[in-house]
Design a protein around this motif. Sequence first.
Motif, short mmCIF file in Angstrom:
data_model
loop_
_atom_site.label_atom_id
_atom_site.label_comp_id
_atom_site.label_asym_id
_atom_site.label_seq_id
_atom_site.Cartn_x
_atom_site.Cartn_y
_atom_site.Cartn_z
N GLY B 175 9.94 88.51 60.42
CA GLY B 175 9.14 89.19 59.28
C GLY B 175 9.86 90.24 58.76
N ILE B 176 10.45 91.25 59.57
CA ILE B 176 11.04 92.46 58.59
C ILE B 176 11.97 91.95 57.83
CG2 ILE B 176 12.28 94.51 58.95
CD1 ILE B 176 10.92 94.90 61.93
N MET B 178 12.55 89.12 56.25
CA MET B 178 11.98 88.32 55.21
C MET B 178 11.34 89.41 54.00
SD MET B 178 12.48 85.26 55.07
CE MET B 178 12.90 83.96 56.33
N SER B 179 10.48 90.25 54.72
CA SER B 179 9.74 91.31 53.74
C SER B 179 10.90 92.18 52.98
CB SER B 179 8.79 92.16 54.52
OG SER B 179 8.52 91.69 55.81
N ALA B 182 12.35 90.35 50.11
CA ALA B 182 11.54 90.22 49.32
C ALA B 182 11.39 91.86 48.27
CB ALA B 182 10.07 90.27 49.55
N ILE B 183 11.59 92.83 49.17
CA ILE B 183 11.69 94.21 48.45
C ILE B 183 13.09 94.30 47.70
CG2 ILE B 183 12.14 96.47 49.26
CD1 ILE B 183 9.18 95.72 49.25
N ASN B 199 19.65 91.03 55.26
CA ASN B 199 18.45 91.78 55.83
C ASN B 199 18.08 91.13 57.15
OD1 ASN B 199 17.37 93.36 53.82
ND2 ASN B 199 17.23 91.65 52.25
N PHE B 388 10.56 101.47 53.32
CA PHE B 388 9.98 100.17 53.34
C PHE B 388 10.33 99.65 54.86
CE2 PHE B 388 8.64 99.77 49.05
CZ PHE B 388 7.29 99.10 49.09
N PHE B 392 7.59 98.31 57.37
CA PHE B 392 7.64 96.84 58.01
C PHE B 392 7.83 96.94 59.48
CE2 PHE B 392 9.07 95.69 53.54
CZ PHE B 392 7.80 95.00 53.02
N TRP B 396 4.89 94.97 61.24
CA TRP B 396 5.24 93.81 61.90
C TRP B 396 5.22 93.79 63.48
CZ3 TRP B 396 5.34 89.01 59.94
CH2 TRP B 396 5.37 88.86 58.35
#
Lengths: 215, 818
Positions: B175-176, B178-179, B182-183, B199, B388, B392, B396
């Motif tokens: 989760g972290i 991927m987010s 995205a950032i 990441n 971020f 996250f 998460w």
Amino acid sequence: MGALQSIPGHPEYSDLSDKTGFSFEQISVLHKRFKQLSHNEDTLHRDDLSAIPDLSCNPIRAQIIEAFFDQRNFSPSEEGTVEEIRFEEFLVVMSHFRPPRHSMSEEQRESVRKDKLRFLFNMHDTDNDGTITLQEYRHVVEELLSRSGALGKETAKSIADAAMLEVASISVGHMEPDEFYEGITFEHFLKLLSGFDIEHKMSIRFLNVDTTLCK
Amino acid sequence: MDIRFSTSAAFLLFVCCLLSQTPGSNGEVPPKPAGSVTILPPIKPIDGPQAYPEAEKASLPVFTMDYPRIQIPFEVTLWVLLASFAKIGFHVYHKITVWVPESCLLISIGLIVGAIMHSVHEEPPAVLTSNVFFLYMLPPIVLDSGYFMPTRPFFENIGTVLWFAVVGTLWNSIGIGMSLFAICQIEAFGVQDINLQENLLFATIISAVDPVAVLNVFEDVSVNEQLYIVVFGECLFNDAVTVVLYNMFTFVADMPVVEPVDVFLGVARFFVVGIGGMAFGILFGFVSAFTTRFTSKVREIEPLFIFMYSYLAYLVAELFAISSIMAIVTCSLTMKYYVEENVSQRSCTTIRHVVKMLGSISETLIFFFLGVVTITTEHEFNWGYILFTLLFAFVWRGLGVLVLTQIINPFRTIPFNLKDQFGLAYGGLRGAVSFALAFTLPDNIGRKQLFITATIAIILFTVFLQGISIRPLIEFINVRRTNRNLETINVEVHCRLMEHTVAGIEDLCGQWSHFYWKDKFLKFNTRILRKILIRDSRAESSIVALYKKLELQNAMEILDTVAGDISAAPSIVSLYDEKKNPKPKAYLAGDLRNMHDILSKNMYNIRQRTVAFTSKYSLPNDRHTKEILIRRHASIRRSLRPGSFQNSNVSKSQKYYSLPAGQSLESRFSPRRLTQTDDRETMSEAAYPITNWRSRSSQPTRSSSSRAMMPLKRLDTLKEAVSVDMLNENKEDSGSRAGTTRSNSSSRDSRLPAPRRQLSPPREEDNGFSDNLINVHHEAEEEDHPSPSPPPAWAAEPRDNANRNPLLRRPQWNPKKT
């Protein structure tokens, strides 16, 4: 678990469900088990229960079986034992082991707690005089230790004695030398186990799925 | 010479400055370092010894120094010492550690030291490399958690624990990761060069939770067992998962292209690594247990086997690149039970101490180092990315707990409610492992600096903010609590009774849960495993174990009073208290006889069964059993000192033993310990666990301990006499334990009808509980006078017959007597 769908063909389940708090699925699973144990009879006898192979190594087998035939566990006002039980009684005894609900008020929790403790208390109190006497206590401890072989009755006795003293000191407080603590009453029993998280520990997760075939 | 002196001087200065700072409130810490910085210019040479090579002379040197040779161990030692001094410092003023977790304080100290070093342009020692961390620092930490894992609740909740540890960590990492990826696509942050693999790697690092601080808090407010064990187990297995993922992702991060098949291989590897680690752990655990079966002759090296085997498990697992954490954890879990039965009491204590010590040193160092590194290294601040990351990580974690609990709840007998979930989510502090993983990232990761900075940021944020606020929050939302301090025989008996009942009912209705499996395992254990692995393989019920423990405590206090009663005089205050609190915790004299029997038979193998909840920073409260030895020596010394005592008083004092039947011996003896001063040296450690235990066991004992002073005066002489007898007895019978015990019990039987009478036959005179103890004493004295011959108290027995006190009949002690 809360999904109550009526199962066709068993209208009596809704009564039982109201009375015991089990869901229909659980009732039907337990009913199957009941039938299996009683060999498709309507009533269950002591022999049926003692024949269960898994139970044979349980040190307190006798007490457990007896609990199913103890009328005090069916409804608080009755006394004495019965020779055979129907499914309803079977279910009522089982219902003592239902896990507490997700959210409960303080009073509900207290009543669940009392209910479970009462069940344990009744297992001790075989002569139903409202107190657990030293003899009764010793008996239970002996049974509990009966599987560990090397420890004789003496150990069990002394442990029961020490436990009894502990009860006396917790519940009565200071005693005169010539006083005698005659037995644990239910109030003392509650006090004794006041910190013990029984409402959560003494619960079984009754399955919705039939597991009788897996055995 | 120059270097050496200045180093040690600097070190001492350091320590002094630390110790002077820490006792003050934490609020005062920040302003002071500025002052200390100015004091400390001599610190300069501490880490720059290479710059001062000794001038070599051709002629024979009269005095030489070879600092480079000892540099590394020397500096490591100094660092460890410094960190340990810091820990002492925290506990000078106890309240700090209640409100501020120790990890916070350690980091703060590290920050201060780092600031000092930074101001004098020093580099931190480059000791924390990947190898050092994985081979030397991590194993102790994990062994510590594994060894002190409360086994029973763990296995009762194993499903949930693994669920959160494995799936939760995966959830967080992915989760972290991927987010954040995205950032990274947003150009404004300028971090487009971080690819998905990196990441994910970073996300893995920061999803290793380390809730030591939280566990301490949980323990103090005694939250319910389920929540505690899930957090505990999660932190342990989550380390394992994290390290596996970390290794995978560091590998993957190198790969230019990731094929889909690699993902499958990764998943397969994940399982191979985890299950392989477990298998190795179990194997080594059993081998270790089996080895200790034969160590009865070499007690000195007994503890060594435990460490060597667990370390071996770790190393072998590393060799095959499978999860070494899993290996060491399962190894310690497996062997613990058997080893603790096999080894002697002292070895057992040693093992526990050393495990605790190593674990806490390791962790202390990492936290300390974190503080230093935070200040001294170059940081790459990319606020967008760091903020971020924080966001996250928080989101998460919360989401994960929420979702995962919804899935696991239907499978739990006791589902987690919202409060528990909050505790779980909020307990996700990041700690030592995260930092070490980030710090040891390979250099080919482009944004290593950024990752380290972000990791430090998240650690500081969670440790300080969440770590400090979790206690008030947990107390505020009132999470369901369990009383864990129920060390009474009754509770144990009923707990057993209940478990057997539940297991029986489950059998009856043809269903099973962990009770069923536990039953089956216990049977297997008793029939096969114990026979193979344990020297003296008599099964012992936990009721008996607890009983023995309590009796031993009792006996110990009696022994203790032998030593303690002389100096202190009973005070009026205690008499007053006595009247106020008529609530003793009691064993009647008659039962003490039985206890004696048990003790005499079983003193050797008394073990504490279940290690209660333990924190990383404290040993489990198991010291009672060990301390009996110390106490006894103290008592003998004591008894020799005062010389002779009038035996005439004895018969009188015996009555007091039997007198107030409801009173415990313990309650009566304890106040002495509090007042004694003479043998502090030996007793100081010993006294602690007892007082601790007493205050836990119940309020009555506490109060009664002060109230029962009056009879003590009389008892002194008797007890002194007892201890003299102990000595004699010790000399006489060294080794012939069994024989004497038997003869004793037979001879004792004749003497003991009196105490038994008090217990068993029902009597009618129920006077209620008298508030007036003194009256009681008088009455009883009169009552006893007619029949003085059978002294109805077991404590008086040793007087009559030197061989009588079976407590002291422990051959092992004799050699120590000199």
